[in-house]
Motif scaffolding. Structure first.
Motif, short mmCIF file in Angstrom:
data_model
loop_
_atom_site.label_atom_id
_atom_site.label_comp_id
_atom_site.label_asym_id
_atom_site.label_seq_id
_atom_site.Cartn_x
_atom_site.Cartn_y
_atom_site.Cartn_z
N SER A 98 0.85 -1.20 0.00
CA SER A 98 0.00 0.00 0.00
C SER A 98 0.88 1.24 0.00
CB SER A 98 -0.91 0.00 1.22
OG SER A 98 -0.14 0.17 2.40
N GLN A 99 0.30 2.37 -0.37
CA GLN A 99 1.04 3.62 -0.41
C GLN A 99 1.60 3.97 0.97
OE1 GLN A 99 -1.20 6.83 -2.08
NE2 GLN A 99 0.32 8.39 -1.57
N THR A 100 0.78 3.80 2.00
CA THR A 100 1.23 4.13 3.37
C THR A 100 2.40 3.26 3.78
OG1 THR A 100 -1.00 4.82 3.99
CG2 THR A 100 0.52 4.25 5.78
N GLU A 101 2.30 1.95 3.53
CA GLU A 101 3.39 1.05 3.91
C GLU A 101 4.66 1.39 3.14
OE1 GLU A 101 4.46 -3.76 3.94
OE2 GLU A 101 2.61 -3.04 2.97
N ALA A 102 4.52 1.72 1.85
CA ALA A 102 5.68 2.06 1.04
C ALA A 102 6.34 3.34 1.54
CB ALA A 102 5.27 2.20 -0.42
N GLU A 103 5.51 4.30 1.96
CA GLU A 103 6.07 5.54 2.49
C GLU A 103 6.83 5.29 3.79
OE1 GLU A 103 2.61 7.93 2.81
OE2 GLU A 103 2.63 8.57 0.70
N GLN A 104 6.30 4.42 4.64
CA GLN A 104 6.97 4.09 5.89
C GLN A 104 8.30 3.39 5.65
OE1 GLN A 104 3.99 1.79 7.90
NE2 GLN A 104 2.85 3.60 8.64
N LEU A 105 8.35 2.60 4.58
CA LEU A 105 9.60 1.89 4.23
C LEU A 105 10.56 2.80 3.46
CD1 LEU A 105 8.10 -1.55 3.09
CD2 LEU A 105 9.38 -1.09 5.20
N GLY A 106 10.09 3.97 3.08
CA GLY A 106 10.95 4.91 2.36
C GLY A 106 11.18 4.57 0.91
N ILE A 107 10.30 3.74 0.33
CA ILE A 107 10.49 3.36 -1.08
C ILE A 107 9.52 4.09 -2.00
CG2 ILE A 107 11.41 1.09 -0.53
CD1 ILE A 107 8.66 -0.09 -1.09
N TYR A 108 8.68 4.94 -1.40
CA TYR A 108 7.71 5.70 -2.20
C TYR A 108 7.30 6.93 -1.41
CZ TYR A 108 3.58 6.98 -4.85
OH TYR A 108 2.68 7.67 -5.60
N PRO A 109 7.07 8.07 -2.08
CA PRO A 109 7.23 8.27 -3.53
C PRO A 109 8.69 8.47 -3.90
CG PRO A 109 6.53 10.30 -2.51
CD PRO A 109 6.56 9.28 -1.41
N ARG A 110 8.97 8.28 -5.15
CA ARG A 110 10.32 8.50 -5.64
C ARG A 110 10.22 9.32 -6.92
NH1 ARG A 110 11.73 4.90 -9.81
NH2 ARG A 110 10.13 3.36 -10.24
N GLU A 111 11.22 10.09 -7.19
CA GLU A 111 11.19 10.95 -8.36
C GLU A 111 11.13 10.09 -9.63
OE1 GLU A 111 13.60 14.80 -10.20
OE2 GLU A 111 14.34 13.75 -8.42
N GLY A 112 10.26 10.47 -10.54
CA GLY A 112 10.13 9.72 -11.78
C GLY A 112 9.29 8.48 -11.64
N SER A 113 8.39 8.47 -10.66
CA SER A 113 7.51 7.32 -10.51
C SER A 113 6.76 7.07 -11.82
CB SER A 113 6.51 7.56 -9.38
OG SER A 113 7.16 7.52 -8.14
N THR A 114 6.65 5.82 -12.15
CA THR A 114 6.24 5.43 -13.50
C THR A 114 4.86 5.93 -13.90
OG1 THR A 114 7.47 3.43 -13.06
CG2 THR A 114 6.15 3.46 -15.05
N PHE A 115 3.88 5.83 -12.98
CA PHE A 115 2.50 6.02 -13.39
C PHE A 115 1.93 7.36 -12.92
CE2 PHE A 115 3.41 1.56 -13.36
CZ PHE A 115 3.06 1.23 -14.66
N TYR A 116 2.81 8.36 -12.85
CA TYR A 116 2.40 9.70 -12.45
C TYR A 116 1.26 10.22 -13.33
CZ TYR A 116 2.80 14.79 -11.93
OH TYR A 116 2.55 16.11 -11.74
#
Length: 376
Positions: A339-357
């Motif tokens: 999930s977006q929240t879990e990814a943010e907590q892990l520091g893997i999202y968001p990232r510059e140039g995310s594919t599906f912006y």
């Protein structure tokens, strides 16, 4: 042997598709067997059938030798030359030995052998016809059922539909017409045995080839199929023609094409996604109908990490993990959904140039921009 027999053989050739030459060969072999059995003869004989007159004659074949050891198989050169002065040692001479009552005895003895050979030849014709239909689809009629198989008539032969190849949401009754996928054709001592399936992914592929002209003519190609029969399936499609929408071609006007296939499969849900040689795009498409925020690829273990909005997590995973499981089968990539929240907590999202912006709606895009500002 009357000429009516040869007329019957011609008719049999037309009705059963069995070469008359095969049947004639079977009759000759049967008559030789009958002659040796009924007249206690071990000699080498040949039967000559005259198709024009409908007559038969038996000839004993003997080797011309200097000294005779077995009169059933050999003849002296002197005796042979009394028949024809041109015979030499090592020649083979044929002497007619047709018994007077051979026709009656031969008919009785040869009947079973000829019947068997005709049956074998007929089985060979059926095998040759169906071996070319492996991995193809046919319409059959349910004949009967037992605990192991459903027996489906394919015209000349009954095919076997095993219990594990039957769709769990279907109930079959005698005289039902069903489409089946031929998985295997075997040659056995009892004749050809054909196994069919209603759950094989190939059935779905063939149904799309029937319903979608663009697939049949090669304009659109089915790249992969993942199926959990009776519940849900996914197929990926692609076209080299940029003016052709491969997904739209499969769906059809007002969904008519895909609906026809859904009806044939008794309500099985079908997701049609566009194939891509880019695993990031392909994996995101395969997780449809879920929206995807980002995909990262690990080439070493052929794995992907997919980020989805929090409210889309359960949709991306699917009931009992079905959506993610089918997407993994379809793409051939391992899929780890976060999930977006879990990814943010892990520091893997968001990232510059995310594919599906560009695929996000206005509200999600605004949230995405805020997150990027925090990173910067």
């Amino acid at each position: 042997m009357s000429s009516e027999l040869f007329d019957a053989l011609t008719l049999l050739e037309k009705e059963k598709g069995i070469s008359k030459d095969i049947i004639i060969e079977a009759i000759e072999a049967a008559l030789i067997s009958a002659y040796k059995r009924n007249f206690n003869q071990a000699q080498n004989v040949r039967v000559d059938l005259n198709l024009a007159t409908g007559t038969m004659r038996v000839f004993a074949r003997k080797d011309v030798v200097q000294e005779v050891y077995d009169t059933r198989l050999e003849i002296s050169v002197e005796e042979a030359r009394s028949i024809n002065p041109n015979y030499q040692v090592d020649d083979v001479i044929e002497i007619e030995v047709t018994p007077k009552d051979f026709g009656r005895i031969a008919a009785q003895t040869a009947k079973q052998v000829v019947t068997q050979r005709v049956r074998e030849a007929e089985r060979g014709v059926i095998y040759s016809e169906f071996i070319d239909r492996e991995e193809d689809i046919m319409t059959g009629i349910v004949q009967r059922l037992d605990s192991k198989f459903i027996y489906v008539s394919l015209g000349k032969i009954e095919a076997l539909l095993p219990a594990n190849e039957q769709m769990p949401n279907e109930r079959y009754k005698p005289h039902d017409r069903i489409k089946v996928y031929i998985t295997k054709v075997e040659k056995t001592t009892k004749g050809p045995q054909i196994f069919v399936s209603r759950t094989h992914p190939g059935l779905l592929k063939r149904l799309f080839e029937i319903e979608v002209p663009e697939i049949y003519d090669g304009t659109v190609e089915i790249k992969s199929v993942a199926r959990e029969a009776g519940d849900r399936s996914k197929i990926s499609v692609h076209s080299d023609n940029t003016e052709v929408d491969p997904v739209g071609s499969c769906v059809g006007p007002k969904g008519q094409r895909v609906q026809a296939i859904v009806n044939e499969l008794k309500g099985e849900k079908i997701d049609i996604v566009e194939w891509s040689d880019d695993p990031i795009v392909f994996v995101a498409n395969a997780l449809s109908p879920s929206k995807v925020l980002d995909v990262t690829v690990n080439e070493d273990d052929k794995g992907t990490t997919v980020i989805v909005p929090d409210y889309q997590l359960s949709l991306a995973i699917g009931k009992r993990g079905q959506n993610a499981r089918l997407a993994a089968k379809l793409t051939g990539w391992k899929i780890d959904i976060k999930s977006q929240t879990e990814a943010e907590q892990l520091g893997i999202y968001p990232r510059e140039g995310s594919t599906f912006y560009d695929d996000l709606d206005d509200e999600e895009e605004e949230s995405f921009n805020l997150n990027l500002e925090e990173i910067e």
